[in-house]
Design a protein around this motif. Sequence first.
Motif, PDB file in Angstrom:
ATOM      1  N   ILE A  81       5.481   1.038   0.763  1.00 15.96           N
ATOM      2  CA  ILE A  81       6.403   1.105   1.900  1.00 15.96           C
ATOM      3  C   ILE A  81       6.393   2.500   2.522  1.00 15.96           C
ATOM      4  O   ILE A  81       6.292   2.658   3.749  1.00 15.96           O
ATOM      5  CB  ILE A  81       7.831   0.728   1.456  1.00 15.96           C
ATOM      6  N   TRP A  97      11.359  -4.601   7.956  1.00 13.52           N
ATOM      7  CA  TRP A  97      11.204  -3.364   7.183  1.00 13.52           C
ATOM      8  C   TRP A  97      12.531  -2.973   6.542  1.00 13.52           C
ATOM      9  O   TRP A  97      12.575  -2.546   5.377  1.00 13.52           O
ATOM     10  CB  TRP A  97      10.718  -2.237   8.091  1.00 13.52           C
ATOM     11  N   VAL A 152      11.533   8.357   3.004  1.00 11.07           N
ATOM     12  CA  VAL A 152      11.551   6.967   2.546  1.00 11.07           C
ATOM     13  C   VAL A 152      11.220   6.889   1.061  1.00 11.07           C
ATOM     14  O   VAL A 152      11.863   6.145   0.304  1.00 11.07           O
ATOM     15  CB  VAL A 152      10.565   6.117   3.377  1.00 11.07           C
ATOM     16  N   THR A 161       7.503   9.868   5.360  1.00 11.96           N
ATOM     17  CA  THR A 161       7.032   9.417   4.048  1.00 11.96           C
ATOM     18  C   THR A 161       7.920   9.963   2.938  1.00 11.96           C
ATOM     19  O   THR A 161       8.336   9.233   2.030  1.00 11.96           O
ATOM     20  CB  THR A 161       5.580   9.867   3.814  1.00 11.96           C
ATOM     21  N   TRP A 209       2.873   3.474   4.474  1.00 12.72           N
ATOM     22  CA  TRP A 209       2.690   2.818   5.766  1.00 12.72           C
ATOM     23  C   TRP A 209       3.759   3.245   6.761  1.00 12.72           C
ATOM     24  O   TRP A 209       3.486   3.360   7.974  1.00 12.72           O
ATOM     25  CB  TRP A 209       2.692   1.300   5.601  1.00 12.72           C
ATOM     26  N   THR A 210       4.974   3.488   6.297  1.00 11.87           N
ATOM     27  CA  THR A 210       6.030   3.949   7.200  1.00 11.87           C
ATOM     28  C   THR A 210       5.686   5.311   7.777  1.00 11.87           C
ATOM     29  O   THR A 210       5.853   5.553   8.984  1.00 11.87           O
ATOM     30  CB  THR A 210       7.376   4.017   6.450  1.00 11.87           C
ATOM     31  N   TRP A 225      13.017   4.253  14.505  1.00 10.24           N
ATOM     32  CA  TRP A 225      11.652   3.768  14.748  1.00 10.24           C
ATOM     33  C   TRP A 225      11.604   2.915  16.016  1.00 10.24           C
ATOM     34  O   TRP A 225      10.686   3.062  16.830  1.00 10.24           O
ATOM     35  CB  TRP A 225      11.168   2.961  13.538  1.00 10.24           C
ATOM     36  N   ALA A 249       3.987  -2.312   5.910  1.00 12.63           N
ATOM     37  CA  ALA A 249       4.969  -1.813   4.953  1.00 12.63           C
ATOM     38  C   ALA A 249       5.917  -2.903   4.479  1.00 12.63           C
ATOM     39  O   ALA A 249       6.614  -2.725   3.474  1.00 12.63           O
ATOM     40  CB  ALA A 249       5.766  -0.672   5.574  1.00 12.63           C
ATOM     41  N   CYS A 250       5.959  -4.019   5.206  1.00 12.48           N
ATOM     42  CA  CYS A 250       6.886  -5.113   4.866  1.00 12.48           C
ATOM     43  C   CYS A 250       6.325  -6.071   3.821  1.00 12.48           C
ATOM     44  O   CYS A 250       6.954  -7.100   3.526  1.00 12.48           O
ATOM     45  CB  CYS A 250       7.244  -5.898   6.129  1.00 12.48           C
ATOM     46  N   LEU A 297       3.888  -0.561  10.446  1.00 14.52           N
ATOM     47  CA  LEU A 297       5.183  -0.842   9.841  1.00 14.52           C
ATOM     48  C   LEU A 297       5.235  -2.269   9.305  1.00 14.52           C
ATOM     49  O   LEU A 297       5.891  -2.539   8.299  1.00 14.52           O
ATOM     50  CB  LEU A 297       6.316  -0.624  10.844  1.00 14.52           C
ATOM     51  N   SER A 299       3.068   4.946  10.444  1.00 18.22           N
ATOM     52  CA  SER A 299       3.616   4.394  11.677  1.00 18.22           C
ATOM     53  C   SER A 299       4.367   5.456  12.475  1.00 18.22           C
ATOM     54  O   SER A 299       4.183   5.581  13.697  1.00 18.22           O
ATOM     55  CB  SER A 299       4.542   3.220  11.348  1.00 18.22           C
ATOM     56  N   ALA A 347      12.912  -2.452   2.598  1.00 20.20           N
ATOM     57  CA  ALA A 347      13.288  -1.162   2.018  1.00 20.20           C
ATOM     58  C   ALA A 347      14.617  -1.259   1.269  1.00 20.20           C
ATOM     59  O   ALA A 347      14.766  -0.710   0.164  1.00 20.20           O
ATOM     60  CB  ALA A 347      13.372  -0.106   3.112  1.00 20.20           C
TER      61      ALA A 347
END
Length: 665
Positions: free
Chosen positions: A126, A23, A510, A507, A129-130, A70, A99-100, A96, A133, A27
Motif C-alpha cells: 500500500i 484506498w 502511510v 510513502t 504504490w501510494t 489525493w 495499492a488497493c 493508487l 501515485s 488502508a
Amino acid sequence: MSASKTGLPRLQLAGAIVTALCWTLAAAGVSSRAHLVMGCLTIATAEPALEPLLASSLGSIFVCVVGLLWVWLVVTVMRGSQGSSTTVARKAVFYLGCACLPIALSVQRMVSDSAIPALYWEPLWIAGWTGLSFATLVEHLPTARWESWLQSGWAAGGVLGLTLGVGTFFLSETQWYYQHYLLGFNDFGHFAQRVANTASGRGFLLESPVLPVFWDHFNPGLALLAPIWKLMPSVTMLFWLQAGCLAGSALIVWRLALRLGQSQLAAIAWSAAWLAQPALGQMNLAYTYGWHPISLAIPLLLASLLCVQGRRWGWAIFLAVWAMSMEEGVVVVVSLTSLAYAGVGWFAKSRPESTLVSAPVLGLSSRVWLITGLVTAIAFVLIYQFSGLAEFQTGRFVALGDNLHQVILSPLLRPAAFWGELLQPAKAGYVLALVLPCYILSLGRGWFLTLGTWLPMLVLLVWDHQPAACLAFHYASCLLPFLWLASMWGAASTRNSAGAACGALATGLVLSLFIGQLPYSSPTLLGVISQTYGMDHTTSRGPSTELGPWLDEHVAMLRADGAEVLATGRIAAHLVGNRDIETVGQYLYRRDQLSELADREGQPIVHYQWIILDRDELLQQSQDQIIQVAVEAEQHGFEVFAERESVILLRNALKNASAPSPPAD
C-alpha cells in the motif's frame, strides 16, 4: 458545480473518487491489524469485513485526509492546461488502484476457507504504490507560486516547527514508557551507567569491574556526555538528546537537499519525509531498549555530508570522526562508503560517456576517497584487535563460524546457515521497510552512492540475531544518512525533484500508519510489552495505578541512597547513576567472575546493599532467575524491607545497620 462545467471528464473524475474510497477502506482495514516489527509478523484482530470499522480514531482521520488530499491533487492536475494532464491523472489513478489490492485479499478471505492469511507485505504494498501515485501527481503540479511563497522566509520556520513538534512527541513518548516501567535496562542503562561512572570518577566508561571498557562496542565519544551528566544527572537528559538527534536531523536533510540543488518545496518535503519514516520513530523507543549512543552518529554523519557538499573539509572530517567515536560500526560504514566512492569516481573518469556520475564524487577525488577508506579500514582493524570487543562481536556470529575467517567464508562453509538466514521473507520485509520511505525510484537513480551500505546490510541479514533485522533497533542507524543522500541525489537529476520528495513523504506517512511509532500508528510493540508483564498488566506500574507511586517512592529512596543495587531490568533502568547497578540476568551470567573480585570474597551478592525484584517482569530475566536471586539473598542474610503486589525490596542487614525508614504508604 458539475464536473462538465469545470471541464473535467466525469468518468475519469468518478473513477478517481472510487479509487480513493477503495484506498481508504484498504488502508483503514490493514491499519486495524497489529504489525509486529520483530519478525515482521501480522496479527489480524477481526473478520475481514469488519476491519475498516476497527481502525483507530486517529488512523481513520489520517486515511481520510490522505484520500481527500489525493483527490484534490488529481483534480488540480486534470485542470492543468498541459495536454498530458489527463494521462498523468490516469497513471496516478492506476498506481493508487494497485495499492488497493488488499481489498481483493480481504474478499478472498471472506469467501474462501483456504484464504491467504493477513500479510506483513500488505502495508509495504500500500505505501509503495501510494507514494508512487503522489509523486506522479506532484511532478506535474505548477509549483511556482508555492516556491515564491516559501522563499519569503517561511521555509526555515516551517521546518523548525515540524522538527520541534516531532521531537517533542518522541520525548513525551519515551517519558511515558519510562514512567510506566516499560523502558530499559538494556540497552540504554548499559551506556548511561558508563557515562554516570565517568562523570563520578568511578572509572572511564566502566560498566562493570569484570568487563573491559569497550567489551561490546567501541564508543569513546560517550565520554563527551560526562560533563553534561554532571550538570543534569538524569537519564531524561539522554532522552532529550536522542529525540533531538533523530528529529533534528530533519534540519540537516533540508539543508542538504538545498545544497544538492533542489527547490525549497522539495527540500521541505525531504525533511518532512525524514521525520515520517517508520524507522525513525521505532528507533526512538528501540523496542523499549531506549537511548543508544549511535543515535548521535546520525546527525553527525548527515552534517559531515553537508560539509562535504559545501567544501568545508575540516568540519567534514571533524564531524565524521566524532560520529565514528559513537560506535565501531560507523567506522566500517565510512570506510566502505569511501572505498566505494573511490571506485565510482575512477569508473566515471575512465568512461567520460557514462551518465552514472560526474567525477569527482561529491567534489572529492578518487584518491582522497581511497585514502579515507584505507585509513578508516586500518582504524577499524586496530579497534577490533585491541579494544576488547573482538570476542563478544565474533561470538554473536557463532552460527556462521567459530572465528572471523569462517564467518567470512560461511556462504561456502556453512551454506545452510548463511543462505537460510538471508532468504527468509522477513529479511526482505525489513529491507523494504527501510528503503521504501526514501522513495525507491530516486534511490535507484542514486544507487551507486549506497554501495558502501551493501556489505553492512548483508551482515545484518545473515546474522542469526533477530533484532539485527528489526526496524525498531539501531543496527541500521548509520546506513540511513547514505541512503537518504543517494535518494536526494537521484531526485535532483529529475525534472521536478519535488515529486520524488513528496512521494517519499507520502510513502513514509502511510507506512508509519502500519509499522511506525507516530500518534496515528497501529500497535507494533505488543510482543515486547506483553513479554514484560503480560498483556493484562502492561500499564499496571504507571503514576495513576496503586503500585506505580509506591514503586516510585522506593526507587527514589534507593537513588538518594546511591548504594549498590541488584534489580530486575525495568526497575534497574530507574537506578542509573547509583554506585553500582546490576540486573538479575546479568548478575547470574557474570556471577563467577564477580565472585573472583577481592571485595566479594566468593559471595558476590553481599556486595549489594539493596535488592529490588519485580516478580512479574520477565523480559530481561526469567521467573527461575528471579527466584534463584531471592533464595541466594535469603541465604546471605537479606531481609524484606518493603513489599507490595509483585515487587519486593530486600536489604542487606549487615551493610544497612542504619537503613532509612520505608516511605509512608
